[in-house]
Write a protein that holds these residues in place. Structure first.
Motif, PDB file in Angstrom:
ATOM      1  N   UNK A  67      93.134  61.753   2.964  1.00 19.58           N
ATOM      2  CA  UNK A  67      93.701  60.834   3.964  1.00 19.58           C
ATOM      3  C   UNK A  67      92.813  59.613   4.142  1.00 19.58           C
ATOM      4  N   UNK A  68      91.493  59.807   4.113  1.00 14.60           N
ATOM      5  CA  UNK A  68      90.575  58.681   4.250  1.00 14.60           C
ATOM      6  C   UNK A  68      90.574  57.814   2.996  1.00 14.60           C
ATOM      7  N   UNK A  69      90.683  58.461   1.830  1.00 18.16           N
ATOM      8  CA  UNK A  69      90.774  57.698   0.576  1.00 18.16           C
ATOM      9  C   UNK A  69      92.010  56.803   0.594  1.00 18.16           C
ATOM     10  N   UNK A  70      93.124  57.321   1.114  1.00 19.77           N
ATOM     11  CA  UNK A  70      94.348  56.522   1.191  1.00 19.77           C
ATOM     12  C   UNK A  70      94.115  55.260   2.009  1.00 19.77           C
ATOM     13  N   UNK A  71      93.421  55.386   3.129  1.00 22.50           N
ATOM     14  CA  UNK A  71      93.136  54.220   3.975  1.00 22.50           C
ATOM     15  C   UNK A  71      92.230  53.239   3.245  1.00 22.50           C
ATOM     16  N   UNK A  72      91.160  53.746   2.630  1.00 18.22           N
ATOM     17  CA  UNK A  72      90.211  52.878   1.938  1.00 18.22           C
ATOM     18  C   UNK A  72      90.844  52.175   0.741  1.00 18.22           C
ATOM     19  N   UNK A  73      91.837  52.799   0.107  1.00 19.54           N
ATOM     20  CA  UNK A  73      92.493  52.209  -1.058  1.00 19.54           C
ATOM     21  C   UNK A  73      93.691  51.346  -0.686  1.00 19.54           C
ATOM     22  N   UNK A  74      93.944  51.173   0.623  1.00 18.60           N
ATOM     23  CA  UNK A  74      94.994  50.269   1.062  1.00 18.60           C
ATOM     24  C   UNK A  74      96.382  50.856   1.099  1.00 18.60           C
ATOM     25  N   UNK A  75      96.490  52.202   1.156  1.00 20.10           N
ATOM     26  CA  UNK A  75      97.804  52.841   1.248  1.00 20.10           C
ATOM     27  C   UNK A  75      98.132  53.122   2.714  1.00 20.10           C
ATOM     28  N   UNK A  76      99.405  52.998   3.060  1.00 17.95           N
ATOM     29  CA  UNK A  76      99.811  53.194   4.454  1.00 17.95           C
ATOM     30  C   UNK A  76      99.635  54.647   4.889  1.00 17.95           C
ATOM     31  N   UNK A  77      99.931  55.582   3.971  1.00 14.87           N
ATOM     32  CA  UNK A  77      99.850  57.000   4.306  1.00 14.87           C
ATOM     33  C   UNK A  77      99.332  57.785   3.111  1.00 14.87           C
ATOM     34  N   UNK A  78      98.947  59.034   3.346  1.00 14.34           N
ATOM     35  CA  UNK A  78      98.547  59.926   2.256  1.00 14.34           C
ATOM     36  C   UNK A  78      99.721  60.193   1.327  1.00 14.34           C
ATOM     37  N   UNK A  79     100.919  60.245   1.901  1.00 16.31           N
ATOM     38  CA  UNK A  79     102.110  60.511   1.088  1.00 16.31           C
ATOM     39  C   UNK A  79     102.365  59.379   0.089  1.00 16.31           C
ATOM     40  N   UNK A  80     102.190  58.131   0.535  1.00 17.07           N
ATOM     41  CA  UNK A  80     102.401  57.005  -0.382  1.00 17.07           C
ATOM     42  C   UNK A  80     101.337  56.988  -1.469  1.00 17.07           C
ATOM     43  N   UNK A  81     100.094  57.358  -1.134  1.00 12.11           N
ATOM     44  CA  UNK A  81      99.052  57.489  -2.163  1.00 12.11           C
ATOM     45  C   UNK A  81      99.416  58.589  -3.151  1.00 12.11           C
ATOM     46  N   UNK A  82      99.866  59.719  -2.630  1.00 13.04           N
ATOM     47  CA  UNK A  82     100.195  60.852  -3.496  1.00 13.04           C
ATOM     48  C   UNK A  82     101.306  60.497  -4.468  1.00 13.04           C
ATOM     49  N   UNK A 114     101.042  57.770 -11.799  1.00 10.93           N
ATOM     50  CA  UNK A 114     100.034  57.239 -12.727  1.00 10.93           C
ATOM     51  C   UNK A 114      99.344  58.336 -13.523  1.00 10.93           C
ATOM     52  N   UNK A 115      98.955  59.432 -12.841  1.00 10.77           N
ATOM     53  CA  UNK A 115      98.154  60.480 -13.478  1.00 10.77           C
ATOM     54  C   UNK A 115      98.938  61.757 -13.790  1.00 10.77           C
ATOM     55  N   UNK A 116     100.142  61.872 -13.281  1.00 11.33           N
ATOM     56  CA  UNK A 116     100.913  63.086 -13.515  1.00 11.33           C
ATOM     57  C   UNK A 116     100.483  64.255 -12.660  1.00 11.33           C
ATOM     58  N   UNK A 117      99.739  63.991 -11.595  1.00 14.19           N
ATOM     59  CA  UNK A 117      99.279  65.042 -10.680  1.00 14.19           C
ATOM     60  C   UNK A 117      99.018  64.409  -9.323  1.00 14.19           C
ATOM     61  N   UNK A 118      99.124  65.195  -8.263  1.00 15.23           N
ATOM     62  CA  UNK A 118      98.793  64.677  -6.943  1.00 15.23           C
ATOM     63  C   UNK A 118      97.276  64.549  -6.824  1.00 15.23           C
ATOM     64  N   UNK A 119      96.779  63.781  -5.848  1.00 14.96           N
ATOM     65  CA  UNK A 119      95.328  63.673  -5.670  1.00 14.96           C
ATOM     66  C   UNK A 119      94.639  65.022  -5.487  1.00 14.96           C
TER      67      UNK A 119
END
Length: 387
Positions: A349-364, A370-375
């Motif tokens: 959840x913190x990585x999502x914020x630092x990488x500029x994503x609105x939510x963990x779900x949008x990062x996932x 991109x990678x074929x797997x969730x974080x």
């Protein structure tokens, strides 16, 4: 005589003189502790060769087989065997879990090509640490990308003592165009190449960018400059090899096909820190992307920073990198997230914020595309050190 109720005795014939071997052994031993295995690590005979003693009453072997002599030794034991290398032909009586060399070659080529390099070479002297498949896979990736790859031709002097055979390497380097990207098979030839370039006043990375096909915490970090390297999933290879051996010792037959584990990433260091392209404005844009993409930048941010139209920027990116600015931003952003997942314990959840994503779900969602797997899957699958 073996009994079914005693702990399994497992022999590990893997050299521990580099990070790859140590990680393999560590992962196997961790798995073995959970199964109650008794483990014999890197035993040697009077000649210093990795050999299991005749008095050893074992149940299975995990080995990095590097010669036909080592193959004959483990075959004579008549035990289940898992090979974690790719240096000898695959036999039906053993299982294999190894690095996907084709994926390594593509990853190495992509890393050098992303820096604008258009001239490529491979340095893989025959030192008994890797197979020809490693260098040939890089050559194939280069040629599929539309470029040529110069291969170092070994001589009898290389076989006799490659560490002192500087003259042939100097001559080879002098014939190659610059700027040049060289894939060195592993940290040992990579380190030697860096030393030769220093003796010849060849600038790294400006004239020659050096990328090792495997990472080593000591050799790659103490070199000057430090050497970029393909980081292999060695803990995962060890874990998978141990799981495979566990099944074999329970009566399963070895699979005919090897299990191939893709490398994790390129660990970037100074030896490839270059943007060698004729379009200097695109190079400046790329530097800006690499400095800021991890914070969630967009193409609109680029257009505000640089006096260029969207259409012209798109056209020049396609000409240089064969992808759009948006694709490059996404690639660098996902690479930044991947590094955070593997190199830190920061919550997703913190990585999502630092990488500029609105939510963990949008990062996932973006990460899976991109990678074929969730974080969480990526971190669990590739970072076995903490498991």
């Amino acid at each position: 005589m073996r009994t079914s109720n005693r702990p399994k005795h497992v022999g590990i014939l893997v050299e521990t003189d580099d990070s790859w071997g140590r990680n393999i052994v560590e992962a196997v031993c961790r798995f073995g502790r959970g199964r109650g295995w008794t483990v014999l690590i890197t035993p040697r005979d009077p000649q210093g060769r990795l050999r299991l003693p005749t008095v050893w009453n074992g149940d299975g072997v995990i080995a990095s087989l590097r010669s036909e002599a080592s193959v004959r030794h483990v075959e004579s034991l008549e035990l289940p065997v898992v090979d974690v290398g790719n240096m000898v032909p695959k036999h039906d009586w053993l299982a294999r879990v190894a690095t996907d060399d084709a994926a390594r070659g593509v990853m190495a080529f992509d890393h050098l090509r992303e820096r604008g390099i258009e001239h490529f070479a491979c340095y893989a002297p025959p030192i008994g640490r890797y197979s020809d498949i490693r260098s040939l896979s890089f050559k194939e990736a280069v040629e599929e990308g539309g470029f040529e790859c110069a291969m170092y031709e070994s001589t009898s002097e290389d076989a006799a003592g490659w560490l002192t055979n500087y003259s042939n390497v100097r001559q080879w380097l002098s014939t190659l165009p610059r700027p040049l990207g060289i894939f060195a098979a592993d940290p040992y030839p990579a380190r030697q190449l860096v030393e030769i370039c220093a003796l010849e006043s060849v600038r790294i990375p400006d004239d020659v960018a050096v990328l090792s096909g495997d990472d080593d915490d000591l050799l790659c970090n103490v070199a000057s400059p430090q050497i970029s390297a393909v980081e292999l999933a060695s803990h995962r290879i060890g874990e998978t090899a141990a799981q495979t051996l566990d099944r074999l010792m329970k009566g399963r037959r070895p699979a005919k096909r090897p299990v191939l584990i893709p490398p994790l990433r390129v660990r970037e260091r100074h030896s490839t820190d270059i943007l060698a392209m004729a379009d200097h404005e695109v190079a400046e844009v790329l530097r800006y992307i690499r400095d800021n993409a991890g914070q969630g930048m967009t193409v609109s941010d680029l257009l505000r920073e640089f006096p260029i139209s969207r259409r012209r920027l798109e056209k020049r990116f396609r000409a240089v990198l064969n992808r759009s600015p948006a694709e490059e931003i996404r690639r660098v952003r996902m690479a930044h997230v991947g590094r955070l997942l593997l190199d830190s314990d920061i919550p997703i959840a913190q990585i999502a914020v630092e990488a500029g994503f609105a939510t963990s779900a949008s990062l996932s969602q973006a990460f899976r595309q991109h990678f074929g797997a969730t974080p969480s899957e990526y971190r669990r699958r590739n970072d076995l050190k903490e498991n």
